[in-house]
Design a protein around this motif. Structure first.
Motif, PDB file in Angstrom:
ATOM      1  N   CYS A 206       0.820  -1.222   0.000  1.00  0.00           N
ATOM      2  CA  CYS A 206       0.000   0.000   0.000  1.00  0.00           C
ATOM      3  C   CYS A 206       0.851   1.268   0.000  1.00  0.00           C
ATOM      4  O   CYS A 206       0.316   2.366  -0.126  1.00  0.00           O
ATOM      5  CB  CYS A 206      -0.957  -0.004   1.195  1.00  0.00           C
ATOM      6  SG  CYS A 206      -0.173   0.403   2.784  1.00  0.00           S
ATOM      7  N   LYS A 207       2.179   1.098   0.182  1.00  0.00           N
ATOM      8  CA  LYS A 207       3.147   2.203   0.193  1.00  0.00           C
ATOM      9  C   LYS A 207       3.085   3.059   1.454  1.00  0.00           C
ATOM     10  O   LYS A 207       3.752   4.091   1.550  1.00  0.00           O
ATOM     11  CB  LYS A 207       2.992   3.126  -1.039  1.00  0.00           C
ATOM     12  CG  LYS A 207       2.981   2.372  -2.368  1.00  0.00           C
ATOM     13  CD  LYS A 207       4.208   1.502  -2.540  1.00  0.00           C
ATOM     14  CE  LYS A 207       4.170   0.757  -3.857  1.00  0.00           C
ATOM     15  NZ  LYS A 207       5.298  -0.207  -4.005  1.00  0.00           N
ATOM     16  N   GLY A 208       2.285   2.647   2.442  1.00  0.00           N
ATOM     17  CA  GLY A 208       2.203   3.395   3.686  1.00  0.00           C
ATOM     18  C   GLY A 208       3.452   3.213   4.537  1.00  0.00           C
ATOM     19  O   GLY A 208       4.124   2.182   4.473  1.00  0.00           O
ATOM     20  N   ILE A 209       3.765   4.221   5.357  1.00  0.00           N
ATOM     21  CA  ILE A 209       4.928   4.187   6.242  1.00  0.00           C
ATOM     22  C   ILE A 209       4.467   3.946   7.679  1.00  0.00           C
ATOM     23  O   ILE A 209       3.546   4.594   8.169  1.00  0.00           O
ATOM     24  CB  ILE A 209       5.706   5.521   6.202  1.00  0.00           C
ATOM     25  CG1 ILE A 209       6.236   5.798   4.789  1.00  0.00           C
ATOM     26  CG2 ILE A 209       6.829   5.515   7.227  1.00  0.00           C
ATOM     27  CD1 ILE A 209       7.399   4.943   4.362  1.00  0.00           C
ATOM     28  N   THR A 210       5.105   3.007   8.347  1.00  0.00           N
ATOM     29  CA  THR A 210       4.850   2.745   9.760  1.00  0.00           C
ATOM     30  C   THR A 210       6.120   3.056  10.538  1.00  0.00           C
ATOM     31  O   THR A 210       7.182   2.519  10.232  1.00  0.00           O
ATOM     32  CB  THR A 210       4.440   1.276  10.000  1.00  0.00           C
ATOM     33  OG1 THR A 210       3.256   0.980   9.255  1.00  0.00           O
ATOM     34  CG2 THR A 210       4.176   1.014  11.477  1.00  0.00           C
ATOM     35  N   GLU A 211       6.010   3.935  11.523  1.00  0.00           N
ATOM     36  CA  GLU A 211       7.168   4.321  12.329  1.00  0.00           C
ATOM     37  C   GLU A 211       7.317   3.410  13.548  1.00  0.00           C
ATOM     38  O   GLU A 211       6.364   2.786  14.014  1.00  0.00           O
ATOM     39  CB  GLU A 211       7.014   5.766  12.811  1.00  0.00           C
ATOM     40  CG  GLU A 211       7.036   6.810  11.708  1.00  0.00           C
ATOM     41  CD  GLU A 211       8.453   7.146  11.223  1.00  0.00           C
ATOM     42  OE1 GLU A 211       9.418   6.556  11.759  1.00  0.00           O
ATOM     43  OE2 GLU A 211       8.571   7.989  10.328  1.00  0.00           O
ATOM     44  N   ASP A 212       8.527   3.355  14.058  1.00  0.00           N
ATOM     45  CA  ASP A 212       8.842   2.693  15.328  1.00  0.00           C
ATOM     46  C   ASP A 212       8.419   1.224  15.374  1.00  0.00           C
ATOM     47  O   ASP A 212       7.825   0.760  16.353  1.00  0.00           O
ATOM     48  CB  ASP A 212       8.204   3.458  16.499  1.00  0.00           C
ATOM     49  CG  ASP A 212       8.735   4.873  16.606  1.00  0.00           C
ATOM     50  OD1 ASP A 212       9.942   5.075  16.380  1.00  0.00           O
ATOM     51  OD2 ASP A 212       7.943   5.791  16.914  1.00  0.00           O
ATOM     52  N   VAL A 213       8.755   0.491  14.342  1.00  0.00           N
ATOM     53  CA  VAL A 213       8.461  -0.941  14.290  1.00  0.00           C
ATOM     54  C   VAL A 213       9.489  -1.692  15.137  1.00  0.00           C
ATOM     55  O   VAL A 213      10.701  -1.518  14.960  1.00  0.00           O
ATOM     56  CB  VAL A 213       8.491  -1.460  12.839  1.00  0.00           C
ATOM     57  CG1 VAL A 213       8.406  -2.986  12.800  1.00  0.00           C
ATOM     58  CG2 VAL A 213       7.350  -0.843  12.040  1.00  0.00           C
ATOM     59  N   THR A 214       9.000  -2.515  16.065  1.00  0.00           N
ATOM     60  CA  THR A 214       9.905  -3.254  16.954  1.00  0.00           C
ATOM     61  C   THR A 214       9.784  -4.762  16.814  1.00  0.00           C
ATOM     62  O   THR A 214      10.613  -5.494  17.360  1.00  0.00           O
ATOM     63  CB  THR A 214       9.641  -2.882  18.425  1.00  0.00           C
ATOM     64  OG1 THR A 214       8.280  -3.202  18.752  1.00  0.00           O
ATOM     65  CG2 THR A 214       9.893  -1.399  18.665  1.00  0.00           C
ATOM     66  N   THR A 215       8.752  -5.257  16.106  1.00  0.00           N
ATOM     67  CA  THR A 215       8.546  -6.698  16.006  1.00  0.00           C
ATOM     68  C   THR A 215       8.616  -7.182  14.557  1.00  0.00           C
ATOM     69  O   THR A 215       8.463  -6.404  13.621  1.00  0.00           O
ATOM     70  CB  THR A 215       7.172  -7.099  16.576  1.00  0.00           C
ATOM     71  OG1 THR A 215       6.126  -6.510  15.761  1.00  0.00           O
ATOM     72  CG2 THR A 215       7.020  -6.646  18.016  1.00  0.00           C
ATOM     73  N   ASP A 216       8.845  -8.476  14.420  1.00  0.00           N
ATOM     74  CA  ASP A 216       8.818  -9.131  13.117  1.00  0.00           C
ATOM     75  C   ASP A 216       8.020 -10.425  13.272  1.00  0.00           C
ATOM     76  O   ASP A 216       8.400 -11.279  14.086  1.00  0.00           O
ATOM     77  CB  ASP A 216      10.243  -9.440  12.656  1.00  0.00           C
ATOM     78  CG  ASP A 216      10.290 -10.036  11.257  1.00  0.00           C
ATOM     79  OD1 ASP A 216       9.309  -9.858  10.507  1.00  0.00           O
ATOM     80  OD2 ASP A 216      11.289 -10.689  10.927  1.00  0.00           O
ATOM     81  N   PRO A 217       6.895 -10.577  12.527  1.00  0.00           N
ATOM     82  CA  PRO A 217       6.317  -9.590  11.614  1.00  0.00           C
ATOM     83  C   PRO A 217       5.629  -8.460  12.385  1.00  0.00           C
ATOM     84  O   PRO A 217       5.522  -8.500  13.601  1.00  0.00           O
ATOM     85  CB  PRO A 217       5.305 -10.412  10.822  1.00  0.00           C
ATOM     86  CG  PRO A 217       4.894 -11.504  11.755  1.00  0.00           C
ATOM     87  CD  PRO A 217       6.124 -11.832  12.560  1.00  0.00           C
ATOM     88  N   PHE A 218       5.141  -7.440  11.606  1.00  0.00           N
ATOM     89  CA  PHE A 218       4.394  -6.342  12.197  1.00  0.00           C
ATOM     90  C   PHE A 218       3.206  -6.046  11.299  1.00  0.00           C
ATOM     91  O   PHE A 218       3.176  -6.444  10.140  1.00  0.00           O
ATOM     92  CB  PHE A 218       5.268  -5.098  12.348  1.00  0.00           C
ATOM     93  CG  PHE A 218       5.544  -4.383  11.045  1.00  0.00           C
ATOM     94  CD1 PHE A 218       4.805  -3.277  10.662  1.00  0.00           C
ATOM     95  CD2 PHE A 218       6.545  -4.836  10.192  1.00  0.00           C
ATOM     96  CE1 PHE A 218       5.063  -2.620   9.452  1.00  0.00           C
ATOM     97  CE2 PHE A 218       6.805  -4.189   8.983  1.00  0.00           C
ATOM     98  CZ  PHE A 218       6.065  -3.080   8.618  1.00  0.00           C
TER      99      PHE A 218
ATOM    100  N   ASN B  28      -1.388 -17.847   7.365  1.00  0.00           N
ATOM    101  CA  ASN B  28      -0.278 -18.494   8.083  1.00  0.00           C
ATOM    102  C   ASN B  28       0.733 -17.422   8.498  1.00  0.00           C
ATOM    103  O   ASN B  28       1.681 -17.134   7.780  1.00  0.00           O
ATOM    104  CB  ASN B  28       0.388 -19.546   7.193  1.00  0.00           C
ATOM    105  CG  ASN B  28       1.472 -20.313   7.925  1.00  0.00           C
ATOM    106  OD1 ASN B  28       1.613 -20.196   9.140  1.00  0.00           O
ATOM    107  ND2 ASN B  28       2.239 -21.100   7.193  1.00  0.00           N
ATOM    108  N   ILE B  29       0.479 -16.856   9.658  1.00  0.00           N
ATOM    109  CA  ILE B  29       1.292 -15.736  10.142  1.00  0.00           C
ATOM    110  C   ILE B  29       2.090 -16.175  11.368  1.00  0.00           C
ATOM    111  O   ILE B  29       1.517 -16.592  12.369  1.00  0.00           O
ATOM    112  CB  ILE B  29       0.387 -14.536  10.505  1.00  0.00           C
ATOM    113  CG1 ILE B  29      -0.396 -14.078   9.259  1.00  0.00           C
ATOM    114  CG2 ILE B  29       1.226 -13.393  11.060  1.00  0.00           C
ATOM    115  CD1 ILE B  29      -1.436 -13.023   9.535  1.00  0.00           C
ATOM    116  N   PRO B  30       3.402 -16.106  11.284  1.00  0.00           N
ATOM    117  CA  PRO B  30       4.229 -16.507  12.435  1.00  0.00           C
ATOM    118  C   PRO B  30       3.997 -15.613  13.636  1.00  0.00           C
ATOM    119  O   PRO B  30       3.524 -14.487  13.507  1.00  0.00           O
ATOM    120  CB  PRO B  30       5.665 -16.348  11.907  1.00  0.00           C
ATOM    121  CG  PRO B  30       5.578 -16.039  10.474  1.00  0.00           C
ATOM    122  CD  PRO B  30       4.186 -15.634  10.171  1.00  0.00           C
ATOM    123  N   GLU B  31       4.320 -16.123  14.802  1.00  0.00           N
ATOM    124  CA  GLU B  31       4.199 -15.345  16.027  1.00  0.00           C
ATOM    125  C   GLU B  31       5.177 -14.186  16.009  1.00  0.00           C
ATOM    126  O   GLU B  31       6.301 -14.305  15.522  1.00  0.00           O
ATOM    127  CB  GLU B  31       4.498 -16.236  17.233  1.00  0.00           C
ATOM    128  CG  GLU B  31       4.272 -15.558  18.569  1.00  0.00           C
ATOM    129  CD  GLU B  31       4.481 -16.506  19.740  1.00  0.00           C
ATOM    130  OE1 GLU B  31       4.593 -16.015  20.876  1.00  0.00           O
ATOM    131  OE2 GLU B  31       4.532 -17.727  19.507  1.00  0.00           O
TER     132      GLU B  31
END
Length: 203
Positions: A148-160, A194-197
């Motif tokens: 979607c080209k949106g920006i998310t700030e302050d990402v600390t987890t994978d996935p998010f 199927n989304i990992p923790e």
């Protein structure tokens, strides 16, 4: 707080150094949060003549006034503290436009701050050789959703979860200097649902 040591990665991932005082007609310093510590460390090796030609733009974030007062006491020719990068952006652009030949630019703090300020500096025609970077503080990432080209700030987890379209995204090291953001790709694109923790990778 010492500068962050990042593990080896792909070539598009930015590499940061350590700020050092350089001779120049001016010194533009842009920092956020713990980036103030890098400026204060640099201050130990320069005299007041250096600060007379300095312009500090500081975004305290959650650090409050802890560093703000210390930076003000350095006696820079110009000092500004703002609540966010967006609030300081106009001043940053103006300061870069007003730079004279030989001005040195110092960027320190989070990757989000340094990436955005670096993009502004290069757009203003500042040569890469006149720009220094040093990472201090949070390793949280500024991520772009490639869908979607949106920006998310302050990402600390994978996935998010993308803050714009809600997709669960895989945190990649691929980095866009133009956007000053890492790239996130849908983690369940081939196996919907199927989304990992989530794992906290950044702080």
């Amino acid at each position: 707080m010492p500068k962050t040591q990042f593990p080896p990665s792909i070539t598009s991932r930015p590499v940061y150094g350590e700020l050092e005082a350089r001779s120049g007609g001016g010194h533009l310093m842009i920092a956020d949060a713990e980036g103030a510590e890098a400026i204060l460390d640099l201050a130990k090796s320069v005299d007041q003549g250096f600060w007379a030609k300095a312009h500090i733009i500081y975004i305290p974030k959650a650090t409050g006034t802890k560093y703000s007062s210390q930076l003000e006491e350095l006696g820079a020719g110009q000092y500004y503290a703002g609540p966010s990068y967006e609030a300081a952006q106009g001043r940053i652009r103006r300061a870069l436009q007003d730079c004279h030949m030989g001005t040195q630019v110092y960027l320190t703090g989070t990757e989000s701050l340094m990436g955005q300020a670096m993009a502004e500096a290069t757009a203003a025609g500042i040569p890469h050789t006149a720009i220094q970077t040093e990472h201090r503080g949070s390793t949280a990432r500024r991520m772009q959703c490639v869908h979607c080209k949106g920006i998310t700030e302050d990402v600390t987890t994978d996935p998010f979860e993308c803050s714009h379209c809600g997709l669960s995204l895989f945190v990649r090291d691929h980095y866009s200097r133009r956007l000053a953001a890492f790239q996130g790709v849908r983690v369940d694109a081939e196996d919907p649902g199927n989304i990992p923790e989530k794992v906290e990778l950044f702080k």
